[in-house]
Motif scaffolding. Structure first.
Motif, PDB file in Angstrom:
ATOM      1  N   ALA A 228      54.040  40.966  45.671  1.00 43.52           N
ATOM      2  CA  ALA A 228      55.064  41.045  44.642  1.00 43.52           C
ATOM      3  C   ALA A 228      54.481  41.355  43.266  1.00 43.52           C
ATOM      4  O   ALA A 228      55.130  41.978  42.441  1.00 43.52           O
ATOM      5  N   GLU A 229      53.263  40.919  43.006  1.00 43.26           N
ATOM      6  CA  GLU A 229      52.667  41.120  41.686  1.00 43.26           C
ATOM      7  C   GLU A 229      51.749  42.333  41.690  1.00 43.26           C
ATOM      8  O   GLU A 229      51.314  42.802  42.739  1.00 43.26           O
ATOM      9  N   ASP A 230      51.426  42.822  40.492  1.00 48.45           N
ATOM     10  CA  ASP A 230      50.577  44.000  40.371  1.00 48.45           C
ATOM     11  C   ASP A 230      49.169  43.770  40.915  1.00 48.45           C
ATOM     12  O   ASP A 230      48.537  44.677  41.428  1.00 48.45           O
ATOM     13  N   VAL A 231      48.658  42.550  40.811  1.00 49.82           N
ATOM     14  CA  VAL A 231      47.312  42.248  41.280  1.00 49.82           C
ATOM     15  C   VAL A 231      47.272  42.195  42.806  1.00 49.82           C
ATOM     16  O   VAL A 231      46.259  42.529  43.421  1.00 49.82           O
ATOM     17  N   ASP A 232      48.361  41.799  43.433  1.00 56.36           N
ATOM     18  CA  ASP A 232      48.397  41.647  44.884  1.00 56.36           C
ATOM     19  C   ASP A 232      48.334  42.980  45.625  1.00 56.36           C
ATOM     20  O   ASP A 232      47.793  43.045  46.725  1.00 56.36           O
ATOM     21  N   VAL A 233      48.890  44.017  45.050  1.00 56.72           N
ATOM     22  CA  VAL A 233      48.949  45.313  45.732  1.00 56.72           C
ATOM     23  C   VAL A 233      47.546  45.886  45.971  1.00 56.72           C
ATOM     24  O   VAL A 233      47.202  46.212  47.106  1.00 56.72           O
ATOM     25  N   PRO A 234      46.690  46.017  44.935  1.00 61.71           N
ATOM     26  CA  PRO A 234      45.349  46.537  45.215  1.00 61.71           C
ATOM     27  C   PRO A 234      44.526  45.627  46.135  1.00 61.71           C
ATOM     28  O   PRO A 234      43.764  46.102  46.969  1.00 61.71           O
ATOM     29  N   LEU A 235      44.698  44.325  45.998  1.00 61.16           N
ATOM     30  CA  LEU A 235      43.980  43.389  46.861  1.00 61.16           C
ATOM     31  C   LEU A 235      44.414  43.558  48.313  1.00 61.16           C
ATOM     32  O   LEU A 235      43.577  43.593  49.219  1.00 61.16           O
ATOM     33  N   SER A 236      45.707  43.688  48.541  1.00 60.66           N
ATOM     34  CA  SER A 236      46.211  43.879  49.902  1.00 60.66           C
ATOM     35  C   SER A 236      45.724  45.193  50.496  1.00 60.66           C
ATOM     36  O   SER A 236      45.321  45.249  51.655  1.00 60.66           O
ATOM     37  N   LEU A 237      45.762  46.268  49.697  1.00 60.18           N
ATOM     38  CA  LEU A 237      45.267  47.562  50.169  1.00 60.18           C
ATOM     39  C   LEU A 237      43.772  47.504  50.454  1.00 60.18           C
ATOM     40  O   LEU A 237      43.292  48.073  51.438  1.00 60.18           O
ATOM     41  N   MET A 238      43.028  46.803  49.595  1.00 60.54           N
ATOM     42  CA  MET A 238      41.589  46.704  49.782  1.00 60.54           C
ATOM     43  C   MET A 238      41.242  45.943  51.059  1.00 60.54           C
ATOM     44  O   MET A 238      40.382  46.359  51.829  1.00 60.54           O
ATOM     45  N   VAL A 239      41.932  44.831  51.309  1.00 63.12           N
ATOM     46  CA  VAL A 239      41.681  44.051  52.523  1.00 63.12           C
ATOM     47  C   VAL A 239      42.050  44.863  53.759  1.00 63.12           C
ATOM     48  O   VAL A 239      41.287  44.924  54.732  1.00 63.12           O
ATOM     49  N   ALA A 240      43.212  45.518  53.733  1.00 61.31           N
ATOM     50  CA  ALA A 240      43.639  46.317  54.881  1.00 61.31           C
ATOM     51  C   ALA A 240      42.678  47.479  55.124  1.00 61.31           C
ATOM     52  O   ALA A 240      42.284  47.741  56.266  1.00 61.31           O
ATOM     53  N   ALA A 241      42.288  48.175  54.070  1.00 58.39           N
ATOM     54  CA  ALA A 241      41.367  49.303  54.227  1.00 58.39           C
ATOM     55  C   ALA A 241      40.003  48.840  54.721  1.00 58.39           C
ATOM     56  O   ALA A 241      39.383  49.491  55.568  1.00 58.39           O
ATOM     57  N   LEU A 242      39.528  47.710  54.226  1.00 60.16           N
ATOM     58  CA  LEU A 242      38.236  47.182  54.665  1.00 60.16           C
ATOM     59  C   LEU A 242      38.254  46.834  56.154  1.00 60.16           C
ATOM     60  O   LEU A 242      37.330  47.179  56.887  1.00 60.16           O
TER      61      LEU A 242
END
Length: 126
Positions: A30-44
Motif C-alpha cells: 500500500a505504501e511507496d516503500v513497500d512496492v520496491p521492496l516487494s518487487l526486489m524480494v520477488a525478483a530475487l
C-alpha cells in the motif's frame, strides 16, 4: 558471469516487474516503500531459483525444442510464483491472489526470460 547469465537475470527482473505491473491479482503493497521492496524480494527469489535450476536453451533452437523448453520453464516459473504467494506476506507486502494469476505471472516471467536469453544468441549449426 557469462553474458547469457546476465540476460537471464535481466529477463527474470523484467518478467517480475511486468507481471507485478499488469496483473490485478498481484498486490505489491500500500505504501511507496513497500512496492520496491516487494518487487526486489520477488525478483530475487525468481532470479535465484531460475539460476539454480535453469530450464531453457543456451543458444537458438528449433521451434519444437523452444516450445518444450518454454513449457517446462512455464511450469517452473508458475511454481515459483506459487511459492511467492505463500512467502509474500512473510518477507514483504507482496500478495498473489488466485491460481489464474499465478499461471499468468509464470507465463509472463518465462516469456520474458526466454526473450532476453535469446537476444543476440548465435544460431546453432545443423
Amino acid at each position: 558471469m557469462t553474458d547469457i547469465g546476465r540476460r537471464r537475470k535481466l529477463g527474470a527482473l523484467a518478467g517480475v516487474c511486468i507481471a507485478g505491473a499488469l496483473l490485478p491479482g498481484i498486490t505489491l503493497g500500500a505504501e511507496d516503500v513497500d512496492v520496491p521492496l516487494s518487487l526486489m524480494v520477488a525478483a530475487l527469489v525468481v532470479m535465484l531459483l531460475t539460476q539454480l535450476v535453469y530450464v531453457g536453451p543456451s543458444a537458438r533452437v528449433p521451434a519444437p525444442a523452444l516450445l518444450a523448453f518454454g513449457l517446462a520453464g512455464f511450469v517452473q516459473d508458475s511454481l515459483i510464483w506459487w511459492l511467492l504467494s505463500w512467502l509474500g506476506g512473510k518477507f514483504a507486502e507482496l500478495e498473489v491472489e488466485g491460481f489464474g494469476t499465478i499461471l499468468l505471472a509464470g507465463l509472463i516471467t518465462r516469456a520474458s526470460i526466454l526473450a532476453f536469453s535469446l537476444i543476440g544468441a548465435e544460431p546453432t549449426a545443423d
